[in-house]
Design a protein around this motif. Structure first.
Motif, mmCIF file in Angstrom:
data_model
loop_
_atom_site.group_PDB
_atom_site.id
_atom_site.type_symbol
_atom_site.label_atom_id
_atom_site.label_comp_id
_atom_site.label_asym_id
_atom_site.label_seq_id
_atom_site.Cartn_x
_atom_site.Cartn_y
_atom_site.Cartn_z
ATOM 1 N N PHE A 49 0.829 -1.206 0.000
ATOM 2 C CA PHE A 49 0.000 0.000 0.000
ATOM 3 C C PHE A 49 0.866 1.260 0.000
ATOM 4 O O PHE A 49 0.561 2.241 -0.685
ATOM 5 N N ASN A 50 1.948 1.235 0.766
ATOM 6 C CA ASN A 50 2.843 2.395 0.802
ATOM 7 C C ASN A 50 3.496 2.648 -0.555
ATOM 8 O O ASN A 50 3.822 3.788 -0.892
ATOM 9 N N ARG A 51 3.683 1.571 -1.326
ATOM 10 C CA ARG A 51 4.304 1.711 -2.646
ATOM 11 C C ARG A 51 3.284 1.995 -3.746
ATOM 12 O O ARG A 51 3.617 2.633 -4.743
ATOM 13 N N SER A 52 2.041 1.525 -3.553
ATOM 14 C CA SER A 52 1.018 1.736 -4.583
ATOM 15 C C SER A 52 -0.370 1.693 -3.952
ATOM 16 O O SER A 52 -0.952 0.616 -3.785
ATOM 17 N N LYS A 53 -0.890 2.856 -3.589
ATOM 18 C CA LYS A 53 -2.222 2.914 -2.984
ATOM 19 C C LYS A 53 -3.289 2.402 -3.944
ATOM 20 O O LYS A 53 -4.274 1.791 -3.525
ATOM 21 N N LEU A 54 -3.109 2.645 -5.227
ATOM 22 C CA LEU A 54 -4.101 2.228 -6.215
ATOM 23 C C LEU A 54 -4.226 0.709 -6.271
ATOM 24 O O LEU A 54 -5.328 0.154 -6.219
ATOM 25 N N LYS A 311 -21.051 19.187 18.293
ATOM 26 C CA LYS A 311 -22.275 18.416 18.531
ATOM 27 C C LYS A 311 -21.997 17.121 19.283
ATOM 28 O O LYS A 311 -22.854 16.622 20.018
ATOM 29 N N ILE A 312 -20.804 16.576 19.097
ATOM 30 C CA ILE A 312 -20.434 15.308 19.732
ATOM 31 C C ILE A 312 -19.669 15.546 21.029
ATOM 32 O O ILE A 312 -19.717 14.737 21.954
ATOM 33 N N GLY A 313 -18.935 16.650 21.091
ATOM 34 C CA GLY A 313 -18.141 16.949 22.278
ATOM 35 C C GLY A 313 -16.795 16.254 22.299
ATOM 36 O O GLY A 313 -16.168 16.129 23.352
ATOM 37 N N LEU A 314 -16.324 15.797 21.118
ATOM 38 C CA LEU A 314 -15.038 15.115 21.010
ATOM 39 C C LEU A 314 -14.213 15.731 19.885
ATOM 40 O O LEU A 314 -14.735 16.449 19.025
ATOM 41 N N PHE A 315 -12.921 15.399 19.892
ATOM 42 C CA PHE A 315 -12.009 15.866 18.857
ATOM 43 C C PHE A 315 -11.831 14.758 17.823
ATOM 44 O O PHE A 315 -11.619 13.596 18.168
ATOM 45 N N LYS A 316 -11.897 15.126 16.553
ATOM 46 C CA LYS A 316 -11.799 14.147 15.466
ATOM 47 C C LYS A 316 -10.339 13.874 15.114
ATOM 48 O O LYS A 316 -9.422 14.545 15.583
ATOM 49 N N ARG A 317 -10.126 12.904 14.220
ATOM 50 C CA ARG A 317 -8.780 12.429 13.890
ATOM 51 C C ARG A 317 -7.982 13.413 13.047
ATOM 52 O O ARG A 317 -6.828 13.694 13.324
ATOM 53 N N PHE A 318 -8.572 13.905 11.963
ATOM 54 C CA PHE A 318 -7.816 14.674 10.970
ATOM 55 C C PHE A 318 -8.500 15.998 10.653
ATOM 56 O O PHE A 318 -9.726 16.079 10.628
ATOM 57 N N SER A 319 -7.687 17.002 10.358
ATOM 58 C CA SER A 319 -8.200 18.201 9.695
ATOM 59 C C SER A 319 -7.825 18.172 8.222
ATOM 60 O O SER A 319 -8.462 18.810 7.395
ATOM 61 N N LYS A 320 -6.779 17.417 7.899
ATOM 62 C CA LYS A 320 -6.396 17.155 6.505
ATOM 63 C C LYS A 320 -5.864 15.732 6.451
ATOM 64 O O LYS A 320 -4.937 15.387 7.182
ATOM 65 N N THR A 321 -6.462 14.910 5.603
ATOM 66 C CA THR A 321 -6.056 13.510 5.549
ATOM 67 C C THR A 321 -5.619 13.132 4.145
ATOM 68 O O THR A 321 -5.966 13.805 3.169
ATOM 69 N N ASN A 322 -4.853 12.050 4.052
ATOM 70 C CA ASN A 322 -4.405 11.567 2.745
ATOM 71 C C ASN A 322 -4.812 10.121 2.494
ATOM 72 O O ASN A 322 -4.305 9.473 1.590
ATOM 73 N N LYS A 323 -5.731 9.606 3.329
ATOM 74 C CA LYS A 323 -6.218 8.245 3.115
ATOM 75 C C LYS A 323 -7.552 8.047 3.824
ATOM 76 O O LYS A 323 -7.911 8.795 4.745
ATOM 77 N N LEU A 324 -8.269 7.031 3.401
ATOM 78 C CA LEU A 324 -9.557 6.690 3.988
ATOM 79 C C LEU A 324 -9.371 6.161 5.405
ATOM 80 O O LEU A 324 -8.420 5.441 5.693
ATOM 81 N N SER A 325 -10.284 6.513 6.291
ATOM 82 C CA SER A 325 -10.266 5.967 7.646
ATOM 83 C C SER A 325 -11.668 5.506 8.022
ATOM 84 O O SER A 325 -12.659 6.164 7.684
ATOM 85 N N LEU A 326 -11.743 4.372 8.711
ATOM 86 C CA LEU A 326 -13.022 3.860 9.193
ATOM 87 C C LEU A 326 -13.267 4.248 10.648
ATOM 88 O O LEU A 326 -14.235 3.805 11.255
ATOM 89 N N ILE A 327 -12.364 5.071 11.197
ATOM 90 C CA ILE A 327 -12.489 5.527 12.578
ATOM 91 C C ILE A 327 -13.170 6.889 12.607
ATOM 92 O O ILE A 327 -12.750 7.818 11.922
ATOM 93 N N LYS A 328 -14.210 6.994 13.409
ATOM 94 C CA LYS A 328 -14.913 8.267 13.553
ATOM 95 C C LYS A 328 -14.279 9.112 14.656
ATOM 96 O O LYS A 328 -14.011 10.302 14.467
ATOM 97 N N PHE A 329 -14.060 8.502 15.811
ATOM 98 C CA PHE A 329 -13.390 9.186 16.916
ATOM 99 C C PHE A 329 -12.423 8.214 17.579
ATOM 100 O O PHE A 329 -12.718 7.027 17.706
ATOM 101 N N ASP A 330 -11.283 8.744 18.003
ATOM 102 C CA ASP A 330 -10.224 7.917 18.571
ATOM 103 C C ASP A 330 -9.896 8.408 19.977
ATOM 104 O O ASP A 330 -9.742 9.615 20.198
#
Length: 397
Positions: A49-54, A311-330
């Motif tokens: 994946f690191n060598r070819s995300k596609l 609305k949730i009262g929590l801090f999210k993972r990213f303000s700018k991301t470069n990949k898909l994440s299945l995590i909503k809050f960590d």
């Protein structure tokens, strides 16, 4: 805030009960959110994946879905293991708890973790050092083995040994700290340097400049300064260069890219917190770090304005991301914000966030989940490295 934390956490939870359940065991082996990526297949797919995300995106997504949705509770094919950072953070939690309670059992338990770290340092380097503890395909063309030490992990142990000295005034672990300095001086590599600034490597070879790695090194050298007063001029010069790199790479809006020299990097919550914490703690050790208050204020405002989901009262993972994440809050992100807000004495954020963390991630005094997935389900129960121990550390401060 501290008195509330030490006595009663609210919601039926007691601080000392959590500490004793999670931190005082002699065996701190644990499952981990990275378990699937530590398997042979996981390392192969992650490297691909690191060598070819596609090309590798499909297999990587399939493995992630399997881990999150089918195998998260069963943990089939995964094994618990010890992690240096877990031992180091457990020691810090216990030292903070001892410092507030003066109960010797916490000091004794902290010492057991510190002794474990002495015995389980990475081998073959110039001094004591520690890393992830598992093989990790970190980015294109680079795979760290399980023995590889890191400039981002070693400071947790270093800080724990220094805390022990500060609290007890014993020199029991001074030799470890002095030896650790040799690792920084001889094994980590200078990646870029000019007359004003410097970036040091993540691992013991020329990898890539990482913002939080430089901030960890800034903090580490502020600790070394206490043990090498005769090297004051030399150490202060390096400290200033590390600090200047961090200053230069802070964006106008207060943020830092994780890998500031790469075109497709990301901005995430917990690494941003770590940079701010390291600058704050380095400034505290040094007594003065020019413009650090402005840097911290700008970075902290960015955190609150770009990561906080009101609305949730929590801090999210990213303000700018470069990949898909299945995590909503960590939990890791929110634990680091909690620790930072307490350092900065932002009691409004600290109190409301602490309460919300307990509501969302803590299901009982023996069940702490480290993430909420996009379906709203809690996953990764009692995974100490990521992020039960960072959370307990934030409670202890």
């Amino acid at each position: 805030m501290r008195n509330k934390v030490i006595s009663d956490l609210g919601n039926g939870f007691k601080y000392h009960e959590l500490v004793e359940f999670y931190c005082t065991k002699q065996d701190l082996s644990t499952f981990d959110p990275y378990d699937i990526w530590k398997t042979g297949l996981g390392v192969y797919v992650k490297d691909w994946f690191n060598r070819s995300k596609l090309l590798a995106g499909g297999p990587a997504l399939a493995m992630t879905l399997y881990d999150h949705l089918l195998n998260n509770g069963l943990r089939l094919g995964y094994s618990k293991q010890e992690y240096p950072i877990v031992r180091a953070l457990a020691a810090q939690v216990l030292l903070n708890t001892y410092n507030s309670s003066k109960n010797d059992k916490y000091l004794i338990s902290a010492r057991e973790h510190l002794d474990w770290l002495v015995e389980n340092s990475s081998k073959g380097y110039s001094g004591y050092c520690w890393g992830l503890g598992f093989k990790w395909a970190v980015y294109k063309g680079v795979i760290y083995d399980s023995n590889t030490p890191h400039s981002t992990h070693t400071p947790y142990a270093l800080e724990a040994f220094d805390m022990y000295k500060e609290i007890t005034n014993e020199s029991r672990y001074d030799h470890v700290i002095i030896s650790c300095f040799e690792f920084y001086e001889n094994d980590l590599k200078i990646l870029c340097e000019d007359k004003d600034s410097m970036a040091i490597s993540y691992g013991p070879f020329k990898d890539r400049p990482i913002s939080n790695a430089v901030s960890y090194t800034l903090y580490a050298y502020s600790i070394f300064l206490k043990y090498f007063p005769e090297k004051g001029e030399y150490l202060n010069a390096k400290i200033q260069k590390f600090y200047n790199f961090i200053k230069k790479k802070q964006l106008d809006n207060g943020a830092w890219f994780y890998a500031p020299l790469e075109s497709n990097s990301f901005i995430d919550c917990f690494h941003s917190c770590i940079i701010l914490k390291n600058v704050f703690k380095a400034q505290r050790n040094l007594g003065c770090l020019q413009d650090s208050d402005l840097i911290i204020q700008s970075g902290y405002e960015y955190l609150k304005n770009h990561f906080f989901e009101e609305k949730i009262g929590l801090f999210k993972r990213f303000s700018k991301t470069n990949k898909l994440s299945l995590i909503k809050f960590d939990l890791y992100d929110n634990a680091e914000v909690l620790a930072l807000s307490k350092l900065l004495v932002d009691n409004d954020v600290a109190e409301s966030l602490q309460d919300r963390i307990f509501e969302v991630f803590v299901k009982s005094d023996k069940e702490i989940f480290s993430a909420i997935n996009i379906l709203g389900n809690p996953i990764n129960k009692n995974t100490l490295r990521w992020a039960v121990m960072p959370f307990l550390y934030s409670l202890s401060t």
